[in-house]
Design a protein around this motif. Structure first.
Motif, PDB file in Angstrom:
ATOM      1  N   SER A  29      27.213  54.386  26.729  1.00 56.73           N
ATOM      2  CA  SER A  29      27.271  55.614  25.876  1.00 56.73           C
ATOM      3  C   SER A  29      27.532  55.354  24.433  1.00 56.73           C
ATOM      4  CB  SER A  29      28.403  56.477  26.553  1.00 56.73           C
ATOM      5  OG  SER A  29      28.584  57.783  25.700  1.00 56.73           O
ATOM      6  N   ARG A  31      28.141  57.875  22.283  1.00 58.14           N
ATOM      7  CA  ARG A  31      28.737  59.359  21.932  1.00 58.14           C
ATOM      8  C   ARG A  31      30.318  58.955  21.678  1.00 58.14           C
ATOM      9  NH1 ARG A  31      27.860  59.886  27.068  1.00 58.14           N
ATOM     10  NH2 ARG A  31      29.681  60.378  28.426  1.00 58.14           N
ATOM     11  N   GLN A  33      34.280  59.787  22.059  1.00 56.61           N
ATOM     12  CA  GLN A  33      35.126  60.234  23.129  1.00 56.61           C
ATOM     13  C   GLN A  33      35.541  61.339  22.463  1.00 56.61           C
ATOM     14  OE1 GLN A  33      37.796  57.597  24.454  1.00 56.61           O
ATOM     15  NE2 GLN A  33      36.568  55.786  24.934  1.00 56.61           N
ATOM     16  N   HIS A  34      35.709  62.625  23.425  1.00 56.88           N
ATOM     17  CA  HIS A  34      36.177  63.996  23.024  1.00 56.88           C
ATOM     18  C   HIS A  34      37.761  64.012  23.515  1.00 56.88           C
ATOM     19  CE1 HIS A  34      32.529  65.580  21.509  1.00 56.88           C
ATOM     20  NE2 HIS A  34      31.904  64.603  22.587  1.00 56.88           N
ATOM     21  N   ALA A  51      29.021  67.909  25.187  1.00 54.94           N
ATOM     22  CA  ALA A  51      29.511  66.841  26.019  1.00 54.94           C
ATOM     23  C   ALA A  51      30.484  66.946  27.050  1.00 54.94           C
ATOM     24  CB  ALA A  51      30.202  65.748  24.797  1.00 54.94           C
ATOM     25  N   GLU A  53      33.535  66.812  29.557  1.00 50.98           N
ATOM     26  CA  GLU A  53      34.989  67.103  29.404  1.00 50.98           C
ATOM     27  C   GLU A  53      35.431  65.928  30.421  1.00 50.98           C
ATOM     28  OE1 GLU A  53      38.820  70.032  29.664  1.00 50.98           O
ATOM     29  OE2 GLU A  53      36.848  70.695  29.751  1.00 50.98           O
ATOM     30  N   GLN A  54      36.511  64.980  30.157  1.00 53.35           N
ATOM     31  CA  GLN A  54      36.957  63.935  30.705  1.00 53.35           C
ATOM     32  C   GLN A  54      38.265  64.419  31.802  1.00 53.35           C
ATOM     33  OE1 GLN A  54      36.161  63.155  27.364  1.00 53.35           O
ATOM     34  NE2 GLN A  54      34.432  62.581  28.245  1.00 53.35           N
ATOM     35  N   ASN A 238      26.203  58.452  34.208  1.00 55.98           N
ATOM     36  CA  ASN A 238      26.609  58.794  32.953  1.00 55.98           C
ATOM     37  C   ASN A 238      25.635  59.569  32.316  1.00 55.98           C
ATOM     38  OD1 ASN A 238      24.502  57.121  31.470  1.00 55.98           O
ATOM     39  ND2 ASN A 238      25.414  55.229  32.680  1.00 55.98           N
ATOM     40  N   ASP A 239      25.990  60.039  30.939  1.00 56.62           N
ATOM     41  CA  ASP A 239      25.084  60.841  30.389  1.00 56.62           C
ATOM     42  C   ASP A 239      24.290  60.555  29.464  1.00 56.62           C
ATOM     43  OD1 ASP A 239      25.657  63.943  28.731  1.00 56.62           O
ATOM     44  OD2 ASP A 239      24.395  63.567  30.434  1.00 56.62           O
ATOM     45  N   SER A 240      24.116  59.101  29.109  1.00 57.56           N
ATOM     46  CA  SER A 240      23.436  58.378  28.014  1.00 57.56           C
ATOM     47  C   SER A 240      21.938  58.498  28.416  1.00 57.56           C
ATOM     48  CB  SER A 240      23.726  56.815  28.205  1.00 57.56           C
ATOM     49  OG  SER A 240      25.082  56.588  27.963  1.00 57.56           O
ATOM     50  N   LYS A 267      29.832  70.324  31.851  1.00 57.38           N
ATOM     51  CA  LYS A 267      29.669  68.906  32.194  1.00 57.38           C
ATOM     52  C   LYS A 267      31.162  68.359  32.295  1.00 57.38           C
ATOM     53  CE  LYS A 267      24.952  68.041  30.606  1.00 57.38           C
ATOM     54  NZ  LYS A 267      24.182  66.745  30.037  1.00 57.38           N
ATOM     55  N   GLN A 269      33.303  64.710  33.377  1.00 53.77           N
ATOM     56  CA  GLN A 269      33.441  63.398  33.675  1.00 53.77           C
ATOM     57  C   GLN A 269      34.398  62.986  34.104  1.00 53.77           C
ATOM     58  OE1 GLN A 269      32.450  60.844  30.115  1.00 53.77           O
ATOM     59  NE2 GLN A 269      31.143  59.489  31.307  1.00 53.77           N
TER      60      GLN A 269
END
Length: 572
Positions: A29, A31, A33-34, A51, A53-54, A238-240, A267, A269
């Motif tokens: 990935s 992107r 990290q949020h 994106a 959310e972890q 994953n979201d890649s 979404k 994660q």
């Protein structure tokens, strides 16, 4: 799109994990990290393309197993600091609003063993439940519907905390656990007095206690988000995009964390994704874990009954006693509730189950009474005389009374294997609660594994069992207790709780006991689903022998109750 992503994941993540040479095919990935946001009870999103959310743990399925895991994690010293999400397709607020009439019970009732009750007490759920709606199971009467051979179980015969030999065989040494003294006190109370064999409680009642405790955890600041009335649209590794650079996931990265897409566009994660989503588990499908088993050619019919305890010949008029009779078409069981009520679980053929649902209440009660006393041939005759519209073609009550009078005149003083024909009889059923009769298919399932990298399964998502032993919910709660303990220990040791090496102890501890229970119940079901004379003779001889072997019977009861060694040397 979801199907495409799932197939792409199947070709990359899992193939790569099993074949190190293909690790370079993993997607990285790119992107940023949020930053995590503050936890609130109900989540929503306006940006479908936002994106993920972890979360540290995402639990799919808000039933008893999933909600119990959320409460257990929120109760742990280390796990309570983690960010947890619970996803449920239905409205969980209905459980919070649950306020039944005292004389009305739902039709889904479970027997909770002392071990399960101790766990619910430790995570604070038992204190939220209404004691007046919990019935103690003090004894059991189980007999062969063909031969009359019988075995009885009495809670007064099980005292002390010595571990069941069968528990040691199937579960191994009791692991060190991180429990409060309340759990030890609950089990140790059996040193001075006997504990009930189990406690009978409605599933809705348990859910009520769980959701009340969830709210309590949220009020004290635990990061526990509930996504109710929300369905999982898809799960990907994953979201890649496939065009991004492909390098192996590094320690501490989130490249291999599953991404859960919800039907509201949001979404999530997950470091660890837990499937508590039932027999047809989407989480299990995502992890490519195979589930083996079969469907029984039987349906279970549940109902809430009104009984007259004064008609029972058992000690104390049968209060607190469960009654189970094995018939060639399947076992019928009547489990005690409070206020002169009982819960029925009748396993039989699909056709008979549907006919029983349609019978008028008066005739249904008559047939239930006959199922506990009439011969299998007489019961078969009555069931064949249920019309297509659900109405009996003969007078059930008259037929049953006449046949009972003939049986009393012709029966000798002792039955097969020396059993007295004056054996305790269950209370008569006088009414059935409206709209509680419901049939459901019976099946056996067990997953090849309960864990994969970043994935764990609990409850029905991992296994499903025939209800004749009443152990399905207890197995699920044992899964939850074990997984919560493994997660806690992993966090305390600084391990990655989603890594398969951290999850393996859970699968190792729970797989064999579950498999043993599934196999035992399946063999019992098949053993009693016949009236072939040599088989009837052999099983009746064995049942009578076990009934006369006190120590063996005690071991069986201890294993079923989940009693185990809780001495300080076994604890942290």
């Amino acid at each position: 799109m979801t199907t495409h992503l799932l197939s792409r994941v199947a070709r990359t993540r899992f193939a790569s994990r099993l074949n190190p040479a293909a690790a370079a095919c993993l997607l990285n990935s790119s992107r940023a990290q949020h930053q995590r946001v503050t936890s609130i009870r109900f989540q929503s999103t306006d940006a479908a393309a936002a994106a993920p959310e972890q979360y540290d743990v995402v639990i799919v399925g808000g039933g008893i197993a999933g909600s119990a895991l959320a409460c257990a994690l929120a109760s742990g010293k280390a796990s309570s600091t983690q960010k947890i999400a619970l996803i449920e397709a239905f409205d969980l607020s209905n459980h919070i609003k649950w306020s039944p009439r005292p004389d009305q019970y739902s039709n889904r009732v479970s027997s909770l063993t002392p071990k399960s009750v101790a766990f619910l007490k430790r995570i604070g759920v038992w204190a939220e439940m209404d004691p007046s709606r919990i019935a103690a199971l003090e004894g059991m009467q189980v007999w062969d519907g063909v031969s009359g051979a019988r075995i009885t179980f009495d809670a007064t015969n099980v005292t002390g905390t010595q571990s069941s030999f069968l528990h040691q065989v199937f579960s191994g040494p009791n692991p060190a656990v991180y429990e409060s003294n309340e759990h030890q006190d609950t089990i140790n109370s059996t040193d001075k007095e006997s504990s009930p064999l189990a406690w009978m409680a409605e599933n809705l009642h348990v859910q009520y206690g769980l959701q009340k405790q969830v709210l309590t955890h949220q009020e004290r600041g635990i990061k526990l988000d509930i996504f109710e009335k929300t369905k999982v649209q898809g799960i990907t590794a994953n979201d890649s995009d496939s065009t991004e650079a492909a390098v192996p996931a590094q320690a501490g990265s989130m490249a291999d964390w599953p991404v859960i897409e919800l039907d509201n566009g949001k979404k999530l994660q997950a470091r660890l994704l837990v499937g508590a989503d039932g027999v047809n588990s989407p989480v299990r499908s995502f992890a490519k874990i195979e589930s083996l088993g079969w469907d029984y050619q039987q349906f279970g019919l549940v109902a809430t009954l009104k009984v007259d305890h004064m008609t029972s010949t058992a000690s104390g008029h049968g209060k607190g006693v469960a009654w189970q009779r094995f018939l060639p078409t399947g076992p019928i069981a009547m489990l005690p509730l409070n206020d002169g009520l009982a819960s029925l679980v009748w396993s039989t053929t699909p056709k008979i189950a549907q006919d029983l649902k349609k019978l008028p209440p008066h005739d249904f009660c008559a047939l239930v009474n006959a199922a506990f006393s009439a011969s299998p041939a007489e019961l078969e005759y009555l069931c064949k005389n249920i019309g297509p519209d659900g109405k009996p073609l003969v007078d059930f009550q008259q037929e049953i009374e006449w046949r009972a009078s003939v049986q009393d005149m012709e029966s000798p003083r002792t039955g097969v294997f020396g059993r007295s024909t004056t054996d305790a009889k269950p209370p008569k059923v006088v009414d059935v609660q409206e709209n509680t009769r419901a049939p459901f298919p019976l099946r056996l399932r067990n997953s090849n594994s309960y864990v994969e990298d970043r994935v764990a399964l609990v409850g029905d998502a991992a296994h499903a069992v025939h209800p004749l032993a009443g152990q399905g919910l207890n197995q699920g709660l044992a899964d939850v207790e074990c997984l919560a303990r493994v997660i806690e220990q992993g966090l305390l040791s600084g391990s990655d709780i989603g890594n398969i090496h951290s999850l393996t102890p859970y699968s190792s501890e729970r797989f064999l006991p579950n498999l043993a229970m599934l196999g035992t119940v399946d063999k019992l079901s098949k053993l009693y689903n016949t009236d072939f004379s040599p088989v009837v003779w052999a099983r009746s001889l064995g049942l009578t022998a076990v009934d006369n072997m006190g120590p063996v019977k005690t071991e069986i009861m201890k294993f079923a109750m989940g009693l185990e060694d809780v001495s300080p040397t076994k604890r942290l």
